[in-house]
Design a protein around this motif. Sequence first.
Motif, PDB file in Angstrom:
ATOM      1  N   ALA A   3      16.376  40.076  10.785  1.00 13.99           N
ATOM      2  CA  ALA A   3      17.490  39.154  11.016  1.00 13.99           C
ATOM      3  C   ALA A   3      17.056  38.030  11.949  1.00 13.99           C
ATOM      4  N   ARG A   4      16.315  38.379  13.004  1.00 17.67           N
ATOM      5  CA  ARG A   4      15.853  37.358  13.942  1.00 17.67           C
ATOM      6  C   ARG A   4      14.908  36.381  13.251  1.00 17.67           C
ATOM      7  N   TYR A   5      14.032  36.905  12.405  1.00 18.74           N
ATOM      8  CA  TYR A   5      13.092  36.027  11.704  1.00 18.74           C
ATOM      9  C   TYR A   5      13.846  35.045  10.808  1.00 18.74           C
ATOM     10  N   ASN A   6      14.865  35.543  10.101  1.00 19.18           N
ATOM     11  CA  ASN A   6      15.601  34.670   9.185  1.00 19.18           C
ATOM     12  C   ASN A   6      16.288  33.522   9.911  1.00 19.18           C
ATOM     13  N   VAL A   7      16.813  33.782  11.098  1.00 18.73           N
ATOM     14  CA  VAL A   7      17.557  32.730  11.798  1.00 18.73           C
ATOM     15  C   VAL A   7      16.656  31.843  12.655  1.00 18.73           C
ATOM     16  N   GLU A  19       7.080  36.523  15.799  1.00 21.91           N
ATOM     17  CA  GLU A  19       7.480  37.091  17.085  1.00 21.91           C
ATOM     18  C   GLU A  19       7.657  38.586  16.872  1.00 21.91           C
ATOM     19  N   GLY A  20       6.774  39.374  17.456  1.00 20.25           N
ATOM     20  CA  GLY A  20       6.774  40.795  17.196  1.00 20.25           C
ATOM     21  C   GLY A  20       5.998  41.098  15.927  1.00 20.25           C
ATOM     22  N   THR A  21       5.644  42.349  15.738  1.00 17.93           N
ATOM     23  CA  THR A  21       4.875  42.713  14.549  1.00 17.93           C
ATOM     24  C   THR A  21       5.775  42.660  13.314  1.00 17.93           C
ATOM     25  N   PRO A  22       5.255  42.180  12.190  1.00 16.14           N
ATOM     26  CA  PRO A  22       6.043  42.163  10.948  1.00 16.14           C
ATOM     27  C   PRO A  22       6.377  43.591  10.512  1.00 16.14           C
ATOM     28  N   ILE A  23       7.522  43.770   9.883  1.00 19.43           N
ATOM     29  CA  ILE A  23       7.949  45.105   9.491  1.00 19.43           C
ATOM     30  C   ILE A  23       7.006  45.776   8.486  1.00 19.43           C
ATOM     31  N   PRO A  24       6.262  45.022   7.619  1.00 21.73           N
ATOM     32  CA  PRO A  24       5.341  45.715   6.711  1.00 21.73           C
ATOM     33  C   PRO A  24       4.219  46.481   7.418  1.00 21.73           C
ATOM     34  N   THR A  25       4.027  46.259   8.732  1.00 20.99           N
ATOM     35  CA  THR A  25       3.002  47.026   9.443  1.00 20.99           C
ATOM     36  C   THR A  25       3.347  48.516   9.475  1.00 20.99           C
ATOM     37  N   SER A  26       4.568  48.868   9.076  1.00 16.11           N
ATOM     38  CA  SER A  26       4.937  50.286   9.040  1.00 16.11           C
ATOM     39  C   SER A  26       4.186  51.055   7.959  1.00 16.11           C
ATOM     40  N   VAL A  27       3.433  50.353   7.108  1.00 19.08           N
ATOM     41  CA  VAL A  27       2.594  51.063   6.133  1.00 19.08           C
ATOM     42  C   VAL A  27       1.591  51.953   6.867  1.00 19.08           C
ATOM     43  N   LEU A  28       1.268  51.593   8.103  1.00 18.56           N
ATOM     44  CA  LEU A  28       0.366  52.439   8.893  1.00 18.56           C
ATOM     45  C   LEU A  28       1.005  53.796   9.174  1.00 18.56           C
ATOM     46  N   LEU A  29       2.308  53.809   9.395  1.00 15.17           N
ATOM     47  CA  LEU A  29       3.004  55.075   9.628  1.00 15.17           C
ATOM     48  C   LEU A  29       2.951  55.959   8.388  1.00 15.17           C
ATOM     49  N   THR A  30       3.140  55.360   7.217  1.00 16.36           N
ATOM     50  CA  THR A  30       3.099  56.156   5.990  1.00 16.36           C
ATOM     51  C   THR A  30       1.686  56.670   5.735  1.00 16.36           C
ATOM     52  N   ALA A  31       0.675  55.877   6.115  1.00 15.37           N
ATOM     53  CA  ALA A  31      -0.704  56.337   5.967  1.00 15.37           C
ATOM     54  C   ALA A  31      -0.970  57.541   6.875  1.00 15.37           C
ATOM     55  N   LEU A  62       7.495  47.283  19.043  1.00 16.91           N
ATOM     56  CA  LEU A  62       6.599  46.155  18.807  1.00 16.91           C
ATOM     57  C   LEU A  62       7.240  45.124  17.882  1.00 16.91           C
ATOM     58  N   MET A  63       8.067  45.598  16.955  1.00 19.40           N
ATOM     59  CA  MET A  63       8.709  44.670  16.021  1.00 19.40           C
ATOM     60  C   MET A  63       9.707  43.759  16.721  1.00 19.40           C
ATOM     61  N   ILE A  64      10.398  44.260  17.725  1.00 17.74           N
ATOM     62  CA  ILE A  64      11.451  43.450  18.359  1.00 17.74           C
ATOM     63  C   ILE A  64      10.955  42.712  19.592  1.00 17.74           C
ATOM     64  N   SER A  65       9.658  42.808  19.879  1.00 17.89           N
ATOM     65  CA  SER A  65       9.104  42.101  21.033  1.00 17.89           C
ATOM     66  C   SER A  65       9.168  40.588  20.812  1.00 17.89           C
ATOM     67  N   LYS A  66       9.562  39.844  21.833  1.00 18.63           N
ATOM     68  CA  LYS A  66       9.548  38.380  21.765  1.00 18.63           C
ATOM     69  C   LYS A  66       8.298  37.788  22.394  1.00 18.63           C
ATOM     70  N   THR A  67       7.614  38.569  23.195  1.00 14.41           N
ATOM     71  CA  THR A  67       6.419  38.066  23.867  1.00 14.41           C
ATOM     72  C   THR A  67       5.158  38.274  23.034  1.00 14.41           C
TER      73      THR A  67
END
Length: 209
Positions: free
Chosen positions: A125-129, A146-158, A198-203
Amino acid sequence: MQRSATRHFSMVRDFHLADFFTLGNAACGVGAILLAMLYMASGAKVHLYFAAALAPAAFILDVLDGRIARARHQHSALGRELDSLSDVISFGVAPAALGFAAGVQGGWDAAALIYFVCCGVSRLARYNVTAEELASDESGKVKYFEGTPIPTSVLLTAILAFAAWQDRLGDRLWGGSFELGPWQFHPLALLFVLSGSLMISKTLRIPKL
């Protein structure tokens, strides 16, 4: 009486080629969720393997839809919303479902999985706005995330697929489990908390390639 110009399936007719790749991304996410539930019913690890394999498939489709849209100059608000909604399914809800199926099922674990999905929704939502604000040149292309993109969660599935391969599921999950107050807690759930944070980080700024 003037006949309406609206045709059946008019919305689908308005889709661009990239939008169908985006829907393929969503289909992979839904398939992964269904396979995770099937694993819980059957106990056959092949279902968990296939569920995890759909994550990189969704990632590939997610990359292709953006490249096709740019190549064909077919960006649209509808395409952006389709992309975000598909990403929530494939890279938010699906990894959480796989984690739960793999054994991350305690009360605190559930809180961690819910936190992870909510972070993913908030990040998209933040990215869209803010996409227009982050675009720094005439091309309108965003230069960084800003923050890691959500597709990085593929690492969790791996990681979950590797745990299944090592037969470290359920009570045998890495880190074990213990009672923390009223609920059970698996330390592996902290990976979902870390990913969401990490996804919601602004820094944290990730260059967009």
